[in-house]
Design a protein around this motif. Structure first.
Motif, short mmCIF file in Angstrom:
data_model
loop_
_atom_site.label_atom_id
_atom_site.label_comp_id
_atom_site.label_asym_id
_atom_site.label_seq_id
_atom_site.Cartn_x
_atom_site.Cartn_y
_atom_site.Cartn_z
N MET A 1 79.17 56.92 -48.37
CA MET A 1 79.62 56.53 -46.58
C MET A 1 80.37 55.27 -47.33
SD MET A 1 76.76 54.57 -44.20
CE MET A 1 77.07 52.72 -43.53
N ALA A 2 81.14 54.69 -46.19
CA ALA A 2 82.82 53.85 -46.61
C ALA A 2 82.41 52.19 -46.14
CB ALA A 2 84.29 54.50 -45.75
N SER A 3 82.34 51.34 -46.42
CA SER A 3 82.01 50.28 -45.79
C SER A 3 82.94 49.65 -45.35
CB SER A 3 81.40 49.19 -46.77
OG SER A 3 82.05 49.08 -48.00
N ASP A 4 82.90 48.94 -44.41
CA ASP A 4 83.90 48.34 -43.85
C ASP A 4 85.11 47.11 -44.65
OD1 ASP A 4 83.70 49.44 -41.25
OD2 ASP A 4 83.09 47.67 -39.75
N SER A 5 86.63 46.97 -44.31
CA SER A 5 86.94 45.93 -45.13
C SER A 5 86.97 45.06 -44.16
CB SER A 5 88.41 46.30 -45.13
OG SER A 5 88.56 47.64 -46.26
N SER A 6 87.73 43.83 -44.50
CA SER A 6 88.11 43.08 -43.74
C SER A 6 88.47 41.32 -44.07
CB SER A 6 86.20 42.21 -43.50
OG SER A 6 85.82 41.87 -44.30
N PHE A 7 89.02 40.97 -43.64
CA PHE A 7 89.84 39.54 -43.80
C PHE A 7 90.21 38.66 -42.93
CE2 PHE A 7 93.52 42.05 -41.89
CZ PHE A 7 94.20 40.73 -40.45
N ASP A 8 89.78 37.70 -43.68
CA ASP A 8 89.72 35.88 -42.28
C ASP A 8 91.07 35.70 -42.33
OD1 ASP A 8 87.26 36.54 -42.51
OD2 ASP A 8 87.07 35.46 -43.59
N ILE A 9 91.73 35.23 -40.83
CA ILE A 9 92.97 34.71 -39.76
C ILE A 9 92.37 32.90 -39.82
CG2 ILE A 9 94.44 34.75 -38.91
CD1 ILE A 9 93.97 37.30 -38.02
N VAL A 10 92.93 31.98 -41.17
CA VAL A 10 92.65 31.13 -40.79
C VAL A 10 94.53 29.85 -40.66
CG1 VAL A 10 90.75 30.75 -42.48
CG2 VAL A 10 92.95 30.48 -43.29
N SER A 11 94.31 29.11 -40.09
CA SER A 11 95.77 28.14 -40.16
C SER A 11 94.79 26.86 -40.65
CB SER A 11 96.01 27.38 -38.89
OG SER A 11 96.97 27.13 -38.78
N ASP A 154 102.23 30.14 -32.24
CA ASP A 154 102.31 28.68 -31.98
C ASP A 154 102.01 28.06 -33.39
OD1 ASP A 154 104.53 29.11 -30.18
OD2 ASP A 154 102.43 28.30 -28.39
N VAL A 155 101.63 29.18 -33.54
CA VAL A 155 100.33 28.98 -35.12
C VAL A 155 101.09 29.37 -36.15
CG1 VAL A 155 98.27 29.07 -35.80
CG2 VAL A 155 98.47 29.05 -33.62
N ASP A 156 101.09 28.71 -37.50
CA ASP A 156 101.12 29.08 -39.07
C ASP A 156 99.74 29.73 -39.69
OD1 ASP A 156 102.38 29.42 -41.21
OD2 ASP A 156 101.28 27.52 -42.15
N LEU A 157 100.14 31.23 -39.54
CA LEU A 157 98.89 31.96 -40.08
C LEU A 157 98.74 32.37 -41.09
CD1 LEU A 157 98.27 34.35 -36.97
CD2 LEU A 157 97.26 31.89 -37.05
N GLN A 158 97.77 32.36 -41.41
CA GLN A 158 97.45 32.68 -43.31
C GLN A 158 96.17 33.86 -43.33
OE1 GLN A 158 96.68 28.83 -43.14
NE2 GLN A 158 99.09 28.63 -43.06
N PHE A 159 96.44 34.96 -44.22
CA PHE A 159 95.02 35.46 -44.18
C PHE A 159 94.10 35.59 -45.63
CE2 PHE A 159 98.77 37.13 -42.40
CZ PHE A 159 98.34 37.53 -41.18
N ILE A 160 93.54 35.46 -45.61
CA ILE A 160 92.17 35.17 -46.85
C ILE A 160 91.09 35.59 -47.13
CG2 ILE A 160 93.06 32.69 -46.70
CD1 ILE A 160 90.40 32.25 -45.89
#
Length: 163
Positions: A1-11, A154-160
């Motif tokens: 069973m494959a688990s969910d992958s994820s990432f966070d979006i922050v500024s 209007d926001v500077d986004l980073q993916f972590i």
């Protein structure tokens, strides 16, 4: 069973890089001939940057110097929020704040964009001043990242925290 992958979006802003940009701008303002005798200065005022000069044009020129240093240090101009020059006596002041975190309004915009234009298998949820994006497919998550980078926000986004 494959688990969910994820990432966070922050500024977020690298405080050390912001400090370096301010110090470089201060040195340039102190050394440049066109700022001599104008009372032009740039300094920290709490969490914001205070720019002072004896004319509105000089204050805007100091702001321009600061913005160029910020760009060279790898900080997006979307992270800066500059007020209009305000006259106090014979001095003009510009207060520039550094924006960190994603406001709830901007988080809702990003979440709506992901829901409307992103792949259907992707879910996003707001967690304080960041967003968590989840999907079973890593390809769909990469597609969301590409879409958000291309969007004019209007926001500077980073993916972590890519898991």
């Amino acid at each position: 069973m494959a688990s969910d992958s994820s990432f966070d979006i922050v500024s977020k802003i690298d405080r050390q890089e912001a400090e370096n940009a301010l110090n470089q701008a201060r040195k340039e303002v102190e050394q440049r001939y066109d700022f001599k005798g104008t009372g032009a200065s740039i300094e920290w005022s709490g969490d914001s940057v205070l720019i002072k000069a004896n004319s509105e044009e000089r204050a805007k020129a100091v702001l321009d110097v600061f913005q160029s240093k910020v760009i060279k240090r790898g900080i997006s101009l979307k992270s800066l929020d500059s007020a209009d020059p305000v006259a106090s006596g014979k001095e003009y002041r510009i207060v520039t704040t550094l924006k960190e975190g994603i406001s709830s309004e901007d988080a809702k915009k990003v979440s709506k964009l992901i829901r409307d234009e992103g792949p259907k298998s992707v879910k996003s949820q707001i967690q304080g001043d960041e967003l968590r994006v989840q999907s079973k497919s890593r390809d769909d998550l990469q597609e969301v990242q590409r879409m958000l980078k291309a969007a004019d926000l209007d926001v500077d986004l980073q993916f972590i925290n890519y898991r």
